[in-house]
Design a protein around this motif. Sequence first.
Motif, short mmCIF file in Angstrom:
data_model
loop_
_atom_site.label_atom_id
_atom_site.label_comp_id
_atom_site.label_asym_id
_atom_site.label_seq_id
_atom_site.Cartn_x
_atom_site.Cartn_y
_atom_site.Cartn_z
N GLY A 42 0.91 -1.27 0.06
CA GLY A 42 -0.28 0.12 -0.18
C GLY A 42 0.77 1.13 -0.04
O GLY A 42 1.84 1.06 0.31
N ASP A 43 0.09 2.33 -0.36
CA ASP A 43 0.91 3.52 -0.69
C ASP A 43 1.33 4.34 0.82
O ASP A 43 0.89 3.82 2.10
CB ASP A 43 0.15 4.53 -1.18
CG ASP A 43 -0.20 4.43 -2.69
OD1 ASP A 43 0.60 3.50 -3.44
OD2 ASP A 43 -0.96 4.83 -3.46
N LEU A 44 2.05 5.22 0.64
CA LEU A 44 2.50 6.04 1.85
C LEU A 44 1.25 6.40 2.64
O LEU A 44 0.27 7.10 1.96
CB LEU A 44 3.59 7.06 1.40
CG LEU A 44 4.53 7.72 2.33
CD1 LEU A 44 5.46 6.71 2.81
CD2 LEU A 44 5.26 8.95 1.99
N GLY A 45 1.35 6.29 3.90
CA GLY A 45 -0.06 6.64 4.69
C GLY A 45 -1.18 5.92 4.62
O GLY A 45 -2.04 6.27 5.26
N SER A 46 -1.12 4.61 4.01
CA SER A 46 -2.32 3.70 3.76
C SER A 46 -2.54 2.93 4.96
O SER A 46 -3.58 2.58 5.21
CB SER A 46 -1.92 2.76 2.64
OG SER A 46 -1.05 1.75 2.99
N PHE A 93 10.11 -5.21 8.84
CA PHE A 93 10.70 -4.63 8.06
C PHE A 93 10.24 -3.43 7.40
O PHE A 93 9.12 -3.44 7.06
CB PHE A 93 11.08 -5.57 6.75
CG PHE A 93 12.09 -6.77 7.27
CD1 PHE A 93 13.32 -6.82 7.22
CD2 PHE A 93 11.26 -7.82 7.73
CE1 PHE A 93 14.16 -7.87 7.44
CE2 PHE A 93 12.20 -9.08 8.07
CZ PHE A 93 13.63 -8.93 7.79
N ASP A 94 10.78 -2.40 7.10
CA ASP A 94 10.24 -1.32 6.21
C ASP A 94 11.34 -1.13 5.14
O ASP A 94 12.51 -0.55 5.37
CB ASP A 94 10.23 -0.11 6.97
CG ASP A 94 9.67 1.08 6.25
OD1 ASP A 94 9.80 1.04 5.26
OD2 ASP A 94 8.95 2.24 6.99
N LEU A 95 11.20 -1.50 4.05
CA LEU A 95 12.08 -1.74 3.03
C LEU A 95 12.02 -0.29 2.06
O LEU A 95 12.65 -0.61 0.88
CB LEU A 95 12.08 -2.85 2.35
CG LEU A 95 11.95 -4.14 3.03
CD1 LEU A 95 11.90 -5.63 2.55
CD2 LEU A 95 13.39 -4.13 3.85
N TYR A 96 11.34 0.78 2.49
CA TYR A 96 11.33 1.66 1.55
C TYR A 96 12.59 2.42 0.98
O TYR A 96 12.63 2.67 -0.35
CB TYR A 96 10.65 2.98 2.28
CG TYR A 96 10.31 4.18 1.38
CD1 TYR A 96 8.91 3.98 0.35
CD2 TYR A 96 10.96 5.30 1.58
CE1 TYR A 96 8.81 5.14 -0.28
CE2 TYR A 96 10.70 6.38 0.77
CZ TYR A 96 9.62 6.32 -0.32
OH TYR A 96 9.21 7.31 -0.95
N ARG A 97 13.74 2.24 1.87
CA ARG A 97 14.90 2.78 1.68
C ARG A 97 15.82 1.74 1.06
O ARG A 97 16.94 1.87 0.47
CB ARG A 97 15.67 3.46 2.62
CG ARG A 97 14.91 4.89 2.73
CD ARG A 97 15.52 5.67 4.10
NE ARG A 97 15.24 6.80 4.24
CZ ARG A 97 13.65 7.02 4.54
NH1 ARG A 97 12.92 6.12 5.00
NH2 ARG A 97 13.39 8.46 4.79
N LEU A 119 6.84 -9.15 9.34
CA LEU A 119 5.92 -7.99 8.71
C LEU A 119 6.74 -7.08 7.86
O LEU A 119 7.77 -6.64 8.12
CB LEU A 119 5.28 -7.37 9.98
CG LEU A 119 4.92 -8.24 11.16
CD1 LEU A 119 4.35 -7.31 12.40
CD2 LEU A 119 3.47 -8.73 10.59
N ILE A 120 6.43 -7.24 6.64
CA ILE A 120 7.23 -6.40 5.57
C ILE A 120 6.55 -5.24 4.71
O ILE A 120 5.65 -5.45 4.15
CB ILE A 120 7.78 -7.52 4.56
CG1 ILE A 120 8.39 -8.53 5.23
CG2 ILE A 120 8.75 -6.72 3.56
CD1 ILE A 120 8.86 -9.79 4.30
N GLU A 121 7.03 -4.03 5.02
CA GLU A 121 6.24 -2.99 4.36
C GLU A 121 7.28 -2.52 3.18
O GLU A 121 8.46 -2.88 3.29
CB GLU A 121 6.49 -1.63 5.30
CG GLU A 121 5.64 -1.66 6.59
CD GLU A 121 5.58 -0.51 7.35
OE1 GLU A 121 5.21 0.70 6.52
OE2 GLU A 121 5.98 -0.35 8.59
N TRP A 122 6.59 -2.32 2.03
CA TRP A 122 7.27 -2.10 0.84
C TRP A 122 7.95 -3.62 0.46
O TRP A 122 9.11 -3.67 0.15
CB TRP A 122 8.21 -1.18 0.75
CG TRP A 122 7.78 0.41 1.32
CD1 TRP A 122 7.72 0.89 2.35
CD2 TRP A 122 6.91 1.15 0.46
NE1 TRP A 122 6.95 1.72 2.27
CE2 TRP A 122 6.52 2.22 1.20
CE3 TRP A 122 6.61 1.02 -1.01
CZ2 TRP A 122 5.65 3.23 0.68
CZ3 TRP A 122 5.72 2.03 -1.39
CH2 TRP A 122 5.33 3.10 -0.73
N PRO A 123 7.00 -4.77 0.47
CA PRO A 123 7.64 -5.95 0.02
C PRO A 123 7.97 -6.15 -1.30
O PRO A 123 8.66 -6.85 -1.72
CB PRO A 123 6.30 -6.87 0.39
CG PRO A 123 5.07 -6.06 0.18
CD PRO A 123 5.46 -4.62 0.80
#
Length: 170
Positions: A42-46, A93-97, A119-123
Amino acid sequence: MAGEVPLSDTLRFDLPDPAATSRLAARIAGSARRGDVIALAGDLGSGKTTFARAFIAALAAFPGAEGSEEEVPSPTFTLVQTYARRDLEVWHFDLYRLERAEEAYELGLEEAFTEGVSLIEWPERLGRLLPADHLEVRLDFAQQPDARRAVLTGHGDWPARLSALAGAAA
Ligand code: ADP
Ligand code: MG
């Protein structure tokens, strides 16, 4: 096998406010087990971080959990943060970067997938390193500013587990 469609199943939820997102996360946390991989798309802020925090907080609330008073910080600047919960180690995980999928190995990706609950953000940053057996939780904006929609798609073992979650829906 060529031409074979992988098993998958879908559940949809309307999430009228952040508390609804947290309740969904807590319900999924209730069935968490070692080796689970949950892709938060999902997008940023979702609401991906909101979901992850509630998931981790819910595990802390179960009997026998350690660190139930602990604050749950965001991993934005560290790419990964781990939490000991019950008999589980949760890796958020937050893999945005993340610039290349292979960099994720340095974060302990393999250990997370085999020993932990991930739990993986930006999978999508993982490309084909994302295990085939995973639950995708996609969060989308809805019409009201505080509303979101969740689409859960189960792969591998997850369709059967999703049926149980749907049955538990209140
Ligand atoms: P992401 O990690 O996807 O970028 P965050 O969870 O950090 O998103 O931020 C989501 C923001 O949207 C938070 O400020 C949260 O309070 C707000 N919000 C509003 N409605 C909802 C909802 N229904 N579910 C989750 N978050 C929501
Ligand atoms: Mg986030």
